[in-house]
Design an enzyme around this catalytic site. Structure first.
Site, PDB file in Angstrom:
ATOM      1  N   ASP A 143      74.299  18.912  67.248  1.00 45.47           N
ATOM      2  CA  ASP A 143      75.128  17.875  66.617  1.00 45.47           C
ATOM      3  C   ASP A 143      75.843  18.441  65.375  1.00 45.47           C
ATOM      4  O   ASP A 143      76.376  19.538  65.448  1.00 45.47           O
ATOM      5  CB  ASP A 143      74.257  16.639  66.325  1.00 45.47           C
ATOM      6  CG  ASP A 143      75.070  15.433  65.899  1.00 45.47           C
ATOM      7  OD1 ASP A 143      75.715  14.816  66.765  1.00 45.47           O
ATOM      8  OD2 ASP A 143      75.071  15.112  64.692  1.00 45.47           O
ATOM      9  N   TYR A 199      84.025   6.314  66.891  1.00 42.44           N
ATOM     10  CA  TYR A 199      82.909   5.679  66.169  1.00 42.44           C
ATOM     11  C   TYR A 199      82.841   6.132  64.709  1.00 42.44           C
ATOM     12  O   TYR A 199      82.337   5.433  63.843  1.00 42.44           O
ATOM     13  CB  TYR A 199      81.574   5.986  66.876  1.00 42.44           C
ATOM     14  CG  TYR A 199      81.181   7.440  66.861  1.00 42.44           C
ATOM     15  CD1 TYR A 199      81.677   8.327  67.808  1.00 42.44           C
ATOM     16  CD2 TYR A 199      80.326   7.948  65.879  1.00 42.44           C
ATOM     17  CE1 TYR A 199      81.346   9.672  67.786  1.00 42.44           C
ATOM     18  CE2 TYR A 199      79.991   9.291  65.848  1.00 42.44           C
ATOM     19  CZ  TYR A 199      80.502  10.149  66.810  1.00 42.44           C
ATOM     20  OH  TYR A 199      80.175  11.473  66.773  1.00 42.44           O
ATOM     21  N   TYR A 215      80.397  12.298  57.297  1.00 42.48           N
ATOM     22  CA  TYR A 215      81.591  11.842  58.012  1.00 42.48           C
ATOM     23  C   TYR A 215      82.807  11.730  57.098  1.00 42.48           C
ATOM     24  O   TYR A 215      83.887  11.402  57.548  1.00 42.48           O
ATOM     25  CB  TYR A 215      81.300  10.505  58.709  1.00 42.48           C
ATOM     26  CG  TYR A 215      80.301  10.688  59.842  1.00 42.48           C
ATOM     27  CD1 TYR A 215      80.725  11.080  61.108  1.00 42.48           C
ATOM     28  CD2 TYR A 215      78.936  10.523  59.625  1.00 42.48           C
ATOM     29  CE1 TYR A 215      79.819  11.295  62.132  1.00 42.48           C
ATOM     30  CE2 TYR A 215      78.012  10.732  60.644  1.00 42.48           C
ATOM     31  CZ  TYR A 215      78.472  11.120  61.894  1.00 42.48           C
ATOM     32  OH  TYR A 215      77.572  11.350  62.896  1.00 42.48           O
ATOM     33  N   HIS A 231      72.988  13.020  74.700  1.00 42.09           N
ATOM     34  CA  HIS A 231      73.106  13.637  73.381  1.00 42.09           C
ATOM     35  C   HIS A 231      71.767  14.160  72.844  1.00 42.09           C
ATOM     36  O   HIS A 231      71.735  15.156  72.131  1.00 42.09           O
ATOM     37  CB  HIS A 231      73.701  12.621  72.402  1.00 42.09           C
ATOM     38  CG  HIS A 231      73.943  13.186  71.039  1.00 42.09           C
ATOM     39  ND1 HIS A 231      74.874  14.184  70.816  1.00 42.09           N
ATOM     40  CD2 HIS A 231      73.364  12.941  69.834  1.00 42.09           C
ATOM     41  CE1 HIS A 231      74.870  14.501  69.520  1.00 42.09           C
ATOM     42  NE2 HIS A 231      73.965  13.772  68.909  1.00 42.09           N
TER      43      HIS A 231
END
Ligand SMILES: *[C@@H]1O[C@H](CO)[C@@H](O)[C@H](O)[C@H]1NC(C)=O
Ligand SMILES: *[C@@H]1O[C@H](CO)[C@@H](O)[C@H](O)[C@H]1NC(C)=O
Length: 349
Positions: A133, A182, A262, A319
């Site tokens: 990730d 998202y 993010y 995932h």
């Protein structure tokens, strides 16, 4: 006299057996059985797990969001058993590691500096890095920042993408990669608030193998992660102590640090823009065919930048491939490490 010698030798023998047991007793469903350590690196206090430190072959395992070192629980004892030293930091922004409130104090260059400082602290000159990730972005860039110290890089789910030569905003990224939509919600204060108020429900929803999912990350009707969605029980695939550890760690630390990851489009651009594009180190890329956030197509062009690339596909994996399909992941790692980073080539003591 001889009896007392015999008895003391017996004691020594029992102590040796006992301490060996303590050292070897990693229980992957009980986070407290791992070797937890702390260090001050790059100005923050960092938590990390450090197993089998007598081995001369260190591996650095790098997690993503919403994760912790514990996402590697299926790999840590396996890799130790192969003879590697396994170092698994909790990254800046997560769990027991410091989590600055301001997004200014993040970015993949800063995180890379955290990691190299941890290597310096442990007096480790060179290392092989494995990642999942967000950890994947870190690992690829870490290998570009510190070419002489990162020997090999292996990533699960996260492709190598070339360094952007101009600033690309999150909105522009989402236009090019709709699978990242998202993220536009994760940068909002609402996302942070609903996570902070609902960690047990959040992790019960999110930590599920692909054949046991309960809807998309963000509900198309409510626009939320957990708020106003039905509460579902945790998946049986997650041991209770593991689940409790995540909820406890996130409750203590809060959601902000992880969500700051993010908000780094600008920082990541500024911190990485001068890096060389090509990656010379041997690299391993494992894709999960059903990973919605990081679909296999994203890794199609990696060979253009990485001449020494080995690619694997795990069909039907989602995932959370690391603990959803641990046997396949571990077999892939074992075979690749044997080629690029064999234990038996370590210097004889
Ligand atoms: C740790 O690594 C050493 C050296 O590679 C190896 O001999 C040993 O078996 C490993 N320890 C465990 C508990 O497997
Ligand atoms: C999901 O798959 C795993 C392994 O393939 C299996 O053990 C488990 O029972 C499955 N769960 C569901 C809900 O189908």
């Amino acid at each position: 006299m001889r009896l007392s010698v015999l008895i003391s030798q017996l004691f020594l023998f029992l102590i040796l057996i006992f301490s060996e047991k303590i050292v070897m007793a990693i229980d992957k469903s009980d986070p407290s059985t791992f070797n937890h350590q702390y260090a001050t690196v790059n100005g923050i206090r960092m938590h990390y797990v450090d197993e089998n430190s007598s081995s001369k072959k260190p591996l650095l395992l790098v997690h993503g969001w919403p994760d912790l070192w514990l996402g590697w629980r299926e790999q840590i004892p396996f890799l130790v058993e192969l003879g590697y030293r396994v170092i698994v930091p909790t990254l800046r922004g997560f769990g027991e590691t410091d989590a600055p409130d301001s997004p200014e104090e993040y970015g993949v260059g800063v995180i890379s500096k955290d990691l190299i400082s941890l290597m310096d602290h442990l007096e480790i000159p060179t290392v092989t890095v494995l990642a999942h990730d967000w950890g994947g972005l870190v690992a690829w860039r870490f290998a570009q920042f510190y070419r002489d110290r990162v020997l090999n890089v292996g990533s699960f789910c996260t492709p190598y993408l070339p360094v952007p030569r101009q600033y690309v905003s999150l909105e522009q990224t989402v236009q090019a990669l709709p699978n990242f939509k998202y993220q536009l919600y994760l940068v909002t204060p609402e996302a942070e608030k609903e996570m902070n108020e609902n960690f047990p429900a959040f992790f019960a929803r999110i930590f599920r193998p692909i054949n046991d999912t309960v809807g998309p990350l963000i509900d198309p009707n409510t626009g939320t992660l957990v708020a106003n969605r039905p509460v579902v029980p945790k998946s049986d695939a997650i041991p209770q102590k593991v689940f409790d550890y995540y909820v406890d760690a996130y409750t203590k630390c809060g959601a902000r640090g992880g969500l700051n990851w993010y908000k780094q489009s600008k920082n990541n651009y500024l911190q990485c823009k001068d890096l060389e594009e090509k990656l010379d180190q041997p690299a391993l890329m494992t894709v999960a065919t059903l990973d919605k956030a990081l679909p296999p197509a994203m890794s199609a062009k990696m060979g253009d930048y990485i001449p020494n690339l080995e690619k694997h596909t795990v069909d039907g994996a989602g995932h959370w491939i690391l603990w959803e399909r641990p046997t396949e992941c571990n077999d892939i790692l074992k075979d690749w490490l044997k080629k690029v980073y064999p234990i038996n080539s370590s210097p004889k003591l």
